[in-house]
Design an enzyme around this catalytic site. Sequence first.
Site, PDB file in Angstrom:
ATOM      1  N   HIS A  13      -9.359   1.299   5.458  1.00  0.00           N
ATOM      2  CA  HIS A  13      -8.126   1.397   6.077  1.00  0.00           C
ATOM      3  C   HIS A  13      -8.583   2.196   6.672  1.00  0.00           C
ATOM      4  O   HIS A  13      -9.145   3.221   6.925  1.00  0.00           O
ATOM      5  CB  HIS A  13      -6.670   1.894   4.694  1.00  0.00           C
ATOM      6  CG  HIS A  13      -5.456   1.484   4.963  1.00  0.00           C
ATOM      7  ND1 HIS A  13      -5.338   2.802   5.802  1.00  0.00           N
ATOM      8  CD2 HIS A  13      -4.688   0.923   5.227  1.00  0.00           C
ATOM      9  CE1 HIS A  13      -3.827   2.519   6.750  1.00  0.00           C
ATOM     10  NE2 HIS A  13      -3.186   1.353   5.756  1.00  0.00           N
ATOM     11  N   SER A  67       3.798  -1.929  10.258  1.00  0.00           N
ATOM     12  CA  SER A  67       5.820  -2.239  10.355  1.00  0.00           C
ATOM     13  C   SER A  67       5.602  -3.854  10.381  1.00  0.00           C
ATOM     14  O   SER A  67       7.099  -3.716  10.787  1.00  0.00           O
ATOM     15  CB  SER A  67       5.266  -1.186  11.999  1.00  0.00           C
ATOM     16  OG  SER A  67       5.371  -0.654  12.345  1.00  0.00           O
ATOM     17  N   GLU A  69      -5.454  -4.926  10.811  1.00  0.00           N
ATOM     18  CA  GLU A  69      -4.005  -4.076  10.680  1.00  0.00           C
ATOM     19  C   GLU A  69      -3.908  -3.348  12.290  1.00  0.00           C
ATOM     20  O   GLU A  69      -5.145  -2.188  12.357  1.00  0.00           O
ATOM     21  CB  GLU A  69      -3.979  -2.810   9.943  1.00  0.00           C
ATOM     22  CG  GLU A  69      -3.569  -3.495   7.951  1.00  0.00           C
ATOM     23  CD  GLU A  69      -3.272  -2.538   7.431  1.00  0.00           C
ATOM     24  OE1 GLU A  69      -1.815  -2.413   6.730  1.00  0.00           O
ATOM     25  OE2 GLU A  69      -3.701  -1.255   7.540  1.00  0.00           O
ATOM     26  N   GLY A 128       3.299   2.182  10.555  1.00  0.00           N
ATOM     27  CA  GLY A 128       3.838   3.225  10.767  1.00  0.00           C
ATOM     28  C   GLY A 128       4.797   3.719  12.099  1.00  0.00           C
ATOM     29  O   GLY A 128       5.442   5.265  12.133  1.00  0.00           O
ATOM     30  N   GLU A 142      -7.135   4.465   8.121  1.00  0.00           N
ATOM     31  CA  GLU A 142      -6.441   6.260   7.684  1.00  0.00           C
ATOM     32  C   GLU A 142      -8.069   6.659   7.169  1.00  0.00           C
ATOM     33  O   GLU A 142      -8.257   7.858   7.171  1.00  0.00           O
ATOM     34  CB  GLU A 142      -5.080   6.572   7.219  1.00  0.00           C
ATOM     35  CG  GLU A 142      -4.254   6.057   8.076  1.00  0.00           C
ATOM     36  CD  GLU A 142      -2.871   6.157   6.744  1.00  0.00           C
ATOM     37  OE1 GLU A 142      -2.963   5.141   5.341  1.00  0.00           O
ATOM     38  OE2 GLU A 142      -1.650   5.024   7.516  1.00  0.00           O
ATOM     39  N   ASN A 149       0.845  -1.302   0.205  1.00  0.00           N
ATOM     40  CA  ASN A 149      -0.293  -0.005  -0.004  1.00  0.00           C
ATOM     41  C   ASN A 149       0.760   0.810   0.523  1.00  0.00           C
ATOM     42  O   ASN A 149       1.857   1.914   0.918  1.00  0.00           O
ATOM     43  CB  ASN A 149      -0.519  -0.360   1.423  1.00  0.00           C
ATOM     44  CG  ASN A 149      -2.123   1.579   1.504  1.00  0.00           C
ATOM     45  OD1 ASN A 149      -1.571   1.812  -0.011  1.00  0.00           O
ATOM     46  ND2 ASN A 149      -2.439   2.092   2.508  1.00  0.00           N
ATOM     47  N   LYS A 208       0.020   4.225   0.009  1.00  0.00           N
ATOM     48  CA  LYS A 208      -0.928   5.752   0.461  1.00  0.00           C
ATOM     49  C   LYS A 208      -0.193   6.964  -0.431  1.00  0.00           C
ATOM     50  O   LYS A 208      -0.239   6.472  -1.319  1.00  0.00           O
ATOM     51  CB  LYS A 208       0.236   5.393   1.827  1.00  0.00           C
ATOM     52  CG  LYS A 208      -0.098   4.395   2.735  1.00  0.00           C
ATOM     53  CD  LYS A 208       0.106   4.699   4.088  1.00  0.00           C
ATOM     54  CE  LYS A 208       0.024   3.194   4.537  1.00  0.00           C
ATOM     55  NZ  LYS A 208      -0.008   3.231   6.467  1.00  0.00           N
TER      56      LYS A 208
HETATM   57  P1  13P Z   1       3.637   0.438   7.565  1.00  0.00           P
HETATM   58  O1  13P Z   1       3.650  -1.127   6.945  1.00  0.00           O
HETATM   59  O2  13P Z   1       4.157   1.805   7.160  1.00  0.00           O
HETATM   60  O3  13P Z   1       3.315   0.449   9.578  1.00  0.00           O
HETATM   61  O4  13P Z   1       1.802   0.538   6.974  1.00  0.00           O
HETATM   62  C1  13P Z   1       0.934  -0.653   7.073  1.00  0.00           C
HETATM   63  C2  13P Z   1      -0.402  -0.385   6.276  1.00  0.00           C
HETATM   64  O5  13P Z   1      -0.901   0.863   6.752  1.00  0.00           O
HETATM   65  C3  13P Z   1      -1.082  -0.577   5.272  1.00  0.00           C
HETATM   66  O6  13P Z   1      -1.654  -0.297   4.936  1.00  0.00           O
END
Ligand code: 13P
Length: 266
Positions: free
Chosen positions: A104, A221, A175, A181, A106, A12, A14
């Site tokens: 997601h 992560s 997740e 992140g 976010e 992803n 983003k």
């Molecule tokens: P990270 O791997 O940067 O923690 O992000 C995970 C994520 O949100 C994948 O959709």
Amino acid sequence: MNPRRIPLIAGNWKMHHGGASGLDLALEVAKLSRELRGVEVVVAPPFTVLAAVAQSLEELAEQRGLLVGVAGQNMHFEEKGAFTGEVSAPMLVDAGCRWVILGHSERRQLFGETDELVARKTKAALEHKLHPIVCVGETLEERTAGKTLEVVLRQVRAAMPALISARGAAVIAYEPVWAIGTGKVATPADAQEVHAAIRAELLKEGGDAIATPTRILYGGSVKPDNARALLAQTDIDGALVGGASLDVAQFGGILQAAAALVGGAA
Ligand code: 13P
């Protein structure tokens, strides 16, 4: 992992690599994937570069038989209309996507997406033959309050009718919000516990025909050095990777870890 499910590693991106660098990254990922067997690979670039990425991967696939799927990072549940700034399922299909990430954290946290909205989007994606990757996960506050399973299963249940109708074509991504992140990864045992609970819920509501083929990815992560231990868990069928998917070497390390577990490493 379980031999009855093909591991899936999805990147992803983003809001990164929305131009020429996205094309380069996708082609590098495609080259890496060519070396591996037994692992399905998906990339989710920003909308601005989706069609170009899908087209160049398709051309490469014709020449060399590469297998990298392309995903949207979000979509609207309507097919078309006055929804400024939105993109629909048929538009993603038109751009060459076979996948879409939905709900997601976010989107849920920053853009107010509810369980009901995510369920509607999941249904719409399936109606247009897109494989949804439905994201679920608890916040740190919810985990500390001992509400992890309550929250995650509530999110899964909201999408359950669509997940059942998908008969294994939909994917769930667990997740934990506190692991995204942050560099804080769930322990393999903690992640496995949640994945097993999700699969038990699928079994209860949809039976074996849904619970066995539905892949449940872990995200938060994931890096080359922790991927193997996570992916070795019985109910972890792959990874949804954020930061590490932006770097070819790191994403490649995660792909290698998955392939090694199924005997398909380069
Ligand atoms: P990270 O791997 O940067 O923690 O992000 C995970 C994520 O949100 C994948 O959709």
